[in-house]
Write an enzyme that holds these catalytic residues in place. Sequence first.
Site, PDB file in Angstrom:
ATOM      1  N   GLU A  11      13.039  -3.433 -12.368  1.00  0.00           N
ATOM      2  CA  GLU A  11      14.246  -2.981 -11.674  1.00  0.00           C
ATOM      3  C   GLU A  11      14.796  -1.670 -12.243  1.00  0.00           C
ATOM      4  O   GLU A  11      15.630  -1.036 -11.609  1.00  0.00           O
ATOM      5  CB  GLU A  11      15.328  -4.069 -11.737  1.00  0.00           C
ATOM      6  CG  GLU A  11      14.947  -5.303 -10.918  1.00  0.00           C
ATOM      7  CD  GLU A  11      15.847  -6.497 -11.182  1.00  0.00           C
ATOM      8  OE1 GLU A  11      16.045  -7.292 -10.257  1.00  0.00           O
ATOM      9  OE2 GLU A  11      16.338  -6.650 -12.323  1.00  0.00           O
ATOM     10  N   MET A 177      21.152 -13.744 -10.432  1.00  0.00           N
ATOM     11  CA  MET A 177      21.553 -14.336 -11.702  1.00  0.00           C
ATOM     12  C   MET A 177      22.441 -13.449 -12.576  1.00  0.00           C
ATOM     13  O   MET A 177      22.709 -13.803 -13.721  1.00  0.00           O
ATOM     14  CB  MET A 177      20.295 -14.776 -12.477  1.00  0.00           C
ATOM     15  CG  MET A 177      19.442 -15.757 -11.668  1.00  0.00           C
ATOM     16  SD  MET A 177      17.891 -16.240 -12.445  1.00  0.00           S
ATOM     17  CE  MET A 177      18.469 -17.161 -13.854  1.00  0.00           C
ATOM     18  N   GLU A 178      22.895 -12.317 -12.045  1.00  0.00           N
ATOM     19  CA  GLU A 178      23.676 -11.389 -12.886  1.00  0.00           C
ATOM     20  C   GLU A 178      24.927 -10.809 -12.217  1.00  0.00           C
ATOM     21  O   GLU A 178      25.909 -10.497 -12.903  1.00  0.00           O
ATOM     22  CB  GLU A 178      22.801 -10.190 -13.325  1.00  0.00           C
ATOM     23  CG  GLU A 178      21.595 -10.545 -14.162  1.00  0.00           C
ATOM     24  CD  GLU A 178      20.380 -10.924 -13.331  1.00  0.00           C
ATOM     25  OE1 GLU A 178      20.353 -10.595 -12.117  1.00  0.00           O
ATOM     26  OE2 GLU A 178      19.452 -11.568 -13.858  1.00  0.00           O
ATOM     27  N   ASP A 201      12.783 -12.687  -2.074  1.00  0.00           N
ATOM     28  CA  ASP A 201      12.408 -14.030  -1.585  1.00  0.00           C
ATOM     29  C   ASP A 201      13.571 -14.579  -0.780  1.00  0.00           C
ATOM     30  O   ASP A 201      14.620 -13.934  -0.697  1.00  0.00           O
ATOM     31  CB  ASP A 201      12.098 -14.951  -2.787  1.00  0.00           C
ATOM     32  CG  ASP A 201      13.267 -15.025  -3.759  1.00  0.00           C
ATOM     33  OD1 ASP A 201      13.283 -14.261  -4.724  1.00  0.00           O
ATOM     34  OD2 ASP A 201      14.189 -15.827  -3.527  1.00  0.00           O
TER      35      ASP A 201
HETATM   36  N1  SAH Z   1       9.976 -13.356 -14.114  1.00  0.00           N
HETATM   37  C1  SAH Z   1      10.945 -14.110 -14.867  1.00  0.00           C
HETATM   38  C2  SAH Z   1      11.950 -14.859 -14.049  1.00  0.00           C
HETATM   39  C3  SAH Z   1      12.685 -14.016 -13.022  1.00  0.00           C
HETATM   40  S1  SAH Z   1      14.217 -14.724 -12.637  1.00  0.00           S
HETATM   41  C4  SAH Z   1      10.219 -15.002 -15.885  1.00  0.00           C
HETATM   42  O1  SAH Z   1       9.170 -14.630 -16.298  1.00  0.00           O
HETATM   43  O2  SAH Z   1      10.739 -16.023 -16.265  1.00  0.00           O
HETATM   44  C5  SAH Z   1      14.634 -13.912 -11.156  1.00  0.00           C
HETATM   45  C6  SAH Z   1      15.356 -12.601 -11.256  1.00  0.00           C
HETATM   46  O3  SAH Z   1      15.473 -12.047  -9.963  1.00  0.00           O
HETATM   47  C7  SAH Z   1      16.791 -12.696 -11.774  1.00  0.00           C
HETATM   48  O4  SAH Z   1      17.120 -11.544 -12.505  1.00  0.00           O
HETATM   49  C8  SAH Z   1      17.636 -12.834 -10.493  1.00  0.00           C
HETATM   50  O5  SAH Z   1      18.796 -12.035 -10.537  1.00  0.00           O
HETATM   51  C9  SAH Z   1      16.737 -12.361  -9.364  1.00  0.00           C
HETATM   52  N2  SAH Z   1      16.416 -13.337  -8.302  1.00  0.00           N
HETATM   53  C10 SAH Z   1      15.538 -13.084  -7.303  1.00  0.00           C
HETATM   54  N3  SAH Z   1      15.396 -14.155  -6.499  1.00  0.00           N
HETATM   55  C11 SAH Z   1      16.206 -15.131  -6.989  1.00  0.00           C
HETATM   56  C12 SAH Z   1      16.458 -16.492  -6.602  1.00  0.00           C
HETATM   57  N4  SAH Z   1      15.847 -17.051  -5.561  1.00  0.00           N
HETATM   58  N5  SAH Z   1      17.337 -17.202  -7.342  1.00  0.00           N
HETATM   59  C13 SAH Z   1      17.954 -16.649  -8.412  1.00  0.00           C
HETATM   60  N6  SAH Z   1      17.727 -15.380  -8.835  1.00  0.00           N
HETATM   61  C14 SAH Z   1      16.858 -14.616  -8.138  1.00  0.00           C
END
Ligand code: SAH
Length: 235
Positions: A11, A177-178, A201
């Site tokens: 990002e 999440m932020e 997604d």
């Molecule tokens: N790749 C990471 C996890 C990503 S978490 C790992 O290795 O664990 C997802 C990130 O994208 C977060 O920063 C959140 O802000 C955003 N995001 C995208 N889709 C989301 C969803 N369905 N629910 C919550 N956060 C989501």
Amino acid sequence: MLGVIGAMEEEVQLLRNEMTILEEQTIAGIVVTLGTFHGTEIALAQSGIGKVNATICTQMMIDRFSPSAMVFSGVAGGLLPNMRAGDMIIASHVVQYDMDLTAFGRRHGEMPGQTRMTECDPALVEKATQAFDLAFDGLEGAPNLMLGTIASGDKFVQDTKTLRWLQREFAALATEMEGAAFGYTCHLNSLPFVVIRGLSDTAGETATGDFTDNLKRVCQNSYHLMERLIPLLAA
Ligand code: SAH
């Protein structure tokens, strides 16, 4: 200067690649890149994932670099059935959906002495919509733009039940999440802010795979918007 935050490497890296970098500092484990983006002074930070990381990063940026405005740019899960990966959301409001004082008769997201929703700066929202038009108007396969509420919590949402609850309880368009932690911190510091998200997604059962498949492409859409927005915020 303008403060720009993203949670993950993907990002922030497109913006960072285009910066003229003056200096890099690591504060509380967070890398902040200082310099100019196409002539505009910015401080760019990768906060890490979740509300705690976002809060620490935002307050640190405010204390150390005194930005005049802040933008959070990243990806999110869309909550409406007709949304497509790549579509863009500009938050009008953000809410911490997992703040739960319902035991005291409060609504989900509500804290004592605070409004339930934190409002993004209307002038920044307006500029972000202008930036979207500049970036995508007339382009074949252009993403859709939606303005509304983003609901943030410390959970990757990947089920229909939760996504429907978020949509209906908060009239939210997207979840991540932020954003609400960032927005709330800016609000407490009386600093104008906006949250911009590309949909990676649609927060349903296929969200994890969709997120992985779409992340890079969606970050490019966010980058194109940011590329147009940053100069507008310098003016
Ligand atoms: N790749 C990471 C996890 C990503 S978490 C790992 O290795 O664990 C997802 C990130 O994208 C977060 O920063 C959140 O802000 C955003 N995001 C995208 N889709 C989301 C969803 N369905 N629910 C919550 N956060 C989501």
